[in-house]
Write a protein that holds these residues in place. Structure first.
Motif, PDB file in Angstrom:
ATOM      1  N   TYR A 129       0.826  -1.207   0.000  1.00  0.00           N
ATOM      2  CA  TYR A 129       0.000   0.000   0.000  1.00  0.00           C
ATOM      3  C   TYR A 129       0.862   1.261   0.000  1.00  0.00           C
ATOM      4  O   TYR A 129       0.530   2.244  -0.671  1.00  0.00           O
ATOM      5  N   THR A 134      -2.713   1.237  -3.243  1.00  0.00           N
ATOM      6  CA  THR A 134      -3.873   0.395  -3.482  1.00  0.00           C
ATOM      7  C   THR A 134      -3.495  -1.056  -3.234  1.00  0.00           C
ATOM      8  O   THR A 134      -2.326  -1.421  -3.385  1.00  0.00           O
ATOM      9  N   LEU A 135      -4.483  -1.857  -2.835  1.00  0.00           N
ATOM     10  CA  LEU A 135      -4.275  -3.293  -2.652  1.00  0.00           C
ATOM     11  C   LEU A 135      -5.199  -4.091  -3.567  1.00  0.00           C
ATOM     12  O   LEU A 135      -5.350  -5.295  -3.396  1.00  0.00           O
TER      13      LEU A 135
END
Length: 272
Positions: A129, A134-135
Motif C-alpha cells: 500500500y 492500493t491493494l
C-alpha cells in the motif's frame, strides 16, 4: 492528425497494461471454487510427499517446481489459467511443507508460527500500500505490483496453513470442526459485502486467507485415519481426486474464458 496520433499513443500505452492485467483472473464463483480445491489438494499432497520422501527432499522438490512455475507466470504476457493455477497449487504445496518443517523440524508452536505469518503478511500489505496506494488485484498492471501480489498470496497460504493446524491440533478442535469454524469466518465477507457494503478489497483478501484453512481442514479430515478423527481415505487418493477436479475446472476456464477480464474492467482498473 493530432487526434490520430493521440489515439495511437493511447493504444500503445494501454496495450501492455491490458496484457499484464489479464494475467490476473476475474474474481468469479469459479475463481473461489478453484481456489478452495487447490488449497485442499496442496495440503494433502504436501503431507503425502513428506511421508513418501524425506521432509528435506520434499521441501526442495516443491521449491524447485514453485520457482519454475513462477518463472513461467512472469514470462507470459497474458493470463493463462493453467500456468496461473499451477503457481497457486505449488504455493499451496510448498507453503504446507514449509509450515510443517517449521513446526516439526524446528519445534515452533503453531500459535507462534500463526502470529509470525500474520505479522509478516501485514508487513507485506503495508509495503504494497505504501508503494502503490492500493491493494486491489484489479490494479496489477506493473511488474512490481505483480511481485507484491504473489508475495501476498504466499503469505496468505502460510498464515492459513498455520492457523488451520493451530485450531485442529493446539486447540484440539479436530479437522472437521476447524473446517466449520473457518467456513463461518469465510461467510463474514460474503454477508458483509451483500448487506453491509463492507470494503471490497478487505473482503477479498479476508476471504482469500480464510479459503486456505477451510480447504485444508476438510481435505485433512477426508484423508487422515478414523483413529485421528478423519474419514481415512488416505492422502494419495484424496490428492488424486482433487487434482482431477482442478484439471477439470482449469480446463473449463481455459475453454470458456469465464475468468478473463473484459476490456471495460481493464479500462476502469487502469484509471483507478
Amino acid at each position: 492528425m493530432e487526434m490520430i496520433e493521440q489515439k495511437q499513443t493511447n493504444k500503445t500505452t494501454s496495450a501492455p497494461i491490458q496484457n499484464i492485467l489479464k494475467k490476473v483472473p476475474e474474481v468469479t464463483i469459479f475463481f473461489w471454487l478453484t481456489k478452495l480445491v487447490t488449497t485442499g489438494m496442496g495440503e494433502v499432497f504436501s503431507d503425502y510427499i513428506v511421508k513418501t520422501l524425506t521432509p528435506v527432499i520434499g521441501v526442495a522438490v516443491a521449491l524447485i517446481v514453485l520457482i519454475l512455475s513462477l518463472i513461467l507466470q512472469f514470462k507470459v504476457r497474458k493470463y493463462v489459467p493453467s500456468i496461473y493455477w499451477l503457481v497457486v497449487v505449488m504455493i499451496s504445496v510448498f507453503g504446507t511443507v514449509a509450515a510443517d518443517v517449521v513446526h516439526v523440524g524446528l519445534g515452533v508452536p503453531y500459535v507462534i508460527s500463526t502470529l509470525f505469518f500474520a505479522v509478516s503478511l501485514a508487513i507485506i500489505f503495508m509495503i504494497w500500500y505504501k508503494m502503490e496506494k492500493t491493494l486491489s488485484i484489479h490494479s496489477i498492471y506493473t511488474r512490481r505490483r505483480e511481485i507484491l501480489y504473489w508475495s501476498v498470496v504466499m503469505g496468505t497460504f502460510a498464515l492459513g496453513t498455520a492457523a488451520g493446524d493451530m485450531t485442529a491440533s493446539t486447540m484440539h478442535l479436530g479437522y472437521f470442526t476447524s473446517g466449520l469454524l473457518f467456513a463461518a469466518l469465510l461467510a463474514i465477507p460474503v454477508i458483509g459485502r451483500k448487506f453491509f457494503k463492507l470494503n471490497e478489497i478487505f473482503s477479498f483478501w479476508f476471504a482469500y486467507i480464510m479459503t486456505r484453512p477451510v480447504g485444508a481442514s476438510f481435505s485433512d479430515w477426508s484423508s487422515v485415519s478414523q483413529k485421528h478423527g478423519g474419514l481415512g481415505f488416505g492422502g494419495g487418493p484424496v490428492s488424486l481426486v482433487l487434482s482431477i477436479i482442478i484439471i477439470m475446472l482449469v480446463g473449463y476456464l481455459s475453454f470458456s474464458k469465464k475468468d478473463v477480464q473484459n476490456e471495460v474492467d481493464v479500462a476502469q482498473s487502469t484509471i483507478a
